[in-house]
Design an enzyme around this catalytic site. Sequence first.
Site, PDB file in Angstrom:
ATOM      1  N   SER A 110       7.246  10.621   4.098  1.00 20.21           N
ATOM      2  CA  SER A 110       6.189  11.368   5.017  1.00 20.21           C
ATOM      3  C   SER A 110       5.079  11.822   4.055  1.00 20.21           C
ATOM      4  CB  SER A 110       6.676  12.337   5.990  1.00 20.21           C
ATOM      5  OG  SER A 110       5.759  12.738   6.511  1.00 20.21           O
ATOM      6  N   CYS A 162       0.670   3.391  10.347  1.00 20.82           N
ATOM      7  CA  CYS A 162       1.438   4.577   9.808  1.00 20.82           C
ATOM      8  C   CYS A 162       2.111   5.455  10.994  1.00 20.82           C
ATOM      9  CB  CYS A 162       0.180   5.516   9.024  1.00 20.82           C
ATOM     10  SG  CYS A 162       1.132   6.862   8.117  1.00 20.82           S
ATOM     11  N   THR A 202       8.811  -0.230  -1.986  1.00 22.37           N
ATOM     12  CA  THR A 202       9.820   0.576  -2.582  1.00 22.37           C
ATOM     13  C   THR A 202      10.204   0.405  -3.876  1.00 22.37           C
ATOM     14  OG1 THR A 202      10.372   1.153  -0.243  1.00 22.37           O
ATOM     15  CG2 THR A 202      12.316   1.843  -1.946  1.00 22.37           C
ATOM     16  N   ASN A 253       5.210  -2.111   8.321  1.00 23.09           N
ATOM     17  CA  ASN A 253       5.196  -0.918   7.993  1.00 23.09           C
ATOM     18  C   ASN A 253       6.539  -0.346   7.988  1.00 23.09           C
ATOM     19  OD1 ASN A 253       4.188   1.675   7.212  1.00 23.09           O
ATOM     20  ND2 ASN A 253       1.979   1.154   8.142  1.00 23.09           N
ATOM     21  N   GLY A 293      11.571  -4.026   1.928  1.00 23.69           N
ATOM     22  CA  GLY A 293      12.716  -3.883   1.083  1.00 23.69           C
ATOM     23  C   GLY A 293      12.996  -5.050   0.119  1.00 23.69           C
ATOM     24  N   GLY A 321       1.564  11.146   4.553  1.00 23.78           N
ATOM     25  CA  GLY A 321       0.707  11.729   5.405  1.00 23.78           C
ATOM     26  C   GLY A 321      -0.766  11.206   4.685  1.00 23.78           C
ATOM     27  N   ASN A 355      -6.767  -0.884   1.843  1.00 23.15           N
ATOM     28  CA  ASN A 355      -5.985  -0.713   3.171  1.00 23.15           C
ATOM     29  C   ASN A 355      -6.670   0.427   3.763  1.00 23.15           C
ATOM     30  OD1 ASN A 355      -3.924   1.383   4.453  1.00 23.15           O
ATOM     31  ND2 ASN A 355      -2.809  -0.356   4.152  1.00 23.15           N
ATOM     32  N   SER A 399       0.868  -1.014   0.013  1.00 23.65           N
ATOM     33  CA  SER A 399       0.037  -0.066   0.004  1.00 23.65           C
ATOM     34  C   SER A 399       0.880   1.315   0.133  1.00 23.65           C
ATOM     35  CB  SER A 399      -0.898   0.010   1.217  1.00 23.65           C
ATOM     36  OG  SER A 399      -1.714   1.091   1.310  1.00 23.65           O
ATOM     37  N   ASN A 412      -4.979  -0.546   8.749  1.00 23.31           N
ATOM     38  CA  ASN A 412      -3.429   0.016   8.752  1.00 23.31           C
ATOM     39  C   ASN A 412      -3.307   0.689  10.275  1.00 23.31           C
ATOM     40  OD1 ASN A 412      -1.080   1.424   8.847  1.00 23.31           O
ATOM     41  ND2 ASN A 412      -1.749   2.805   7.025  1.00 23.31           N
TER      42      ASN A 412
END
Lengths: 250, 302
Positions: B70, B128, B264, B190, B242, B72, B99, B21, B125
């Site tokens: 970040s 976060c 990522t 997360n 990762g 948000g 999510n 997500s 979630n």
Amino acid sequence: MKKTHMCKLISKKTLAGDVIDMKVQFPEESKPGQFIHVSCGDGVLLRRPISICDAGADWLRFTFAVRGKGTKKLAQYNTGDFLNILGPLGNGFSIDKKGDKTPLVIGGGIGIFPLLYLSKSLGAKTEAILGFRTKDLVIMEDEFKGTCARVHIATDDGSYGHKGFVTDVLKERLAKGDISSIYACGPSSMMAAVKKIAEDENIYCQLSLEERMGCGIGICAVCVCKSKGEYVKVCQNGPTFDSKEVDFDD
Amino acid sequence: MINLEVDIAGVKLKNPIITASGTFANGREISEYYDLCELGAVCVKAITLEPRRGNKPPRIAETPSGILNSVGLQNAGLAYFMKYEIPFLRKYDTKIIANISGCTIEENCEIAKRLGNLVDLIELNVSCPNVKEGGVAFGTNPKITKEITKRVKENCAVPLIVKLSPNVTDIKEIAKAAEEGGADALSLINTILGMQIDVNTRRPTLANNTGGLSGPAVKPVAVRMAWEVSSITDLPIIGMGGIMSGEDVAEFMLAGATAVAVGTANLVNPTACVDIKKEFINYLDENNIDDVHEIIKAVKIF
């Protein structure tokens, strides 16, 4: 389906100090204002977004200043090496809004690079105002002279051309009353000033923005700028924006 | 033919590759790079009841072998998601994981209820690190984790995954609490709360000062946590943190994950998920494994 390209580096030059100019073989056509997202090599995770400085049917040229880890690594590539490039990405400048009279391109520092390709597309009447900190940093003047009817150079310290900011030159130039559009790229303080001047004079103005970027294609939502109170993605909704859509309030 | 199909709480995924997500938007952009049917499931960007504008930029910074972000939870809100994004994703033969990231227990219940069975799975979630309310505040306290899981589960028409935070002393304790609350599956990790400072300007590199760390830098932490959690529960685990290669997928599955999420890597290469899937199949092939279940939790611990 879209894909990344492995592109052969066909020329590499150093323009001034830390500014590197690269030309690669490139299989797609691109528009002025679009950018590429380049893999810098081992040890650098994210790609780096770089504006397209010029392009032809099967080649593309981009220019960047060596600033951080990514650009330092990218600068180590040599002619004959292959670069992993994603693009062209983003929306190009709205050339159709240039108007009937003189289009003006305004750039500050490394913001001048996307304006070269743009000036070619805007036609022979185009004029350029290019700003640099000092004489030693003035680059691409002759190239802009080749594509523009007039090129005005400003340096902060007055060591070359007009002394002062590009916005001072802009105000003087606007007094003639024959400017029908303004396209700008540079630091955000410059862009905010250009936006205000253009809107006060009621002249169409488009800005090319920059923000620290992740994916380059709109999936991670990190490279945002403020537009009408909301955050929009520079990579996907821009990087070119009508100045009226951009808020510089914070 | 290698069997890649896995089962997450009764939902069959054709392969164990899921998008993480927040690293895939809602699939539209990536659908221009490959057919989303290639994926086991698409886990969409966090949904809140009302639209959220997100944090001030800069929102991203590169760190050694990782990134700090970040964002948000910027998103267009539940109504928009239901009207435009679900119909878009339903054109593809893949599962949809929603999510959900409400600020309060009630908001999460409301979102789960309204989603009904329009999605295949819901991922709650509670982890976060980049928002003031909700988020990691839920997921670092076992009592609250159990309570929110229980309440949201009562409003779920589809199986519930709880996404765990690594920002805790003992993730097993939180995993257990989620299980007791009625979670059908767990996903982890997360991002890890982190910070980077520019020594020249003396400013943090993110406007939010801190952010969530992801990418290869966090992988050993994530693998360890997947292994720890798999040792105390039989719930299916979706492992992430990762993953950049097919071998990374195998590593998480050996640690105990039934499926994995790629995050990522999508930011680095739009085709990451399909590239990783191909590599994973090659790994299975080279090791003469004809059913992916053979490697789940198959780590040979010393």
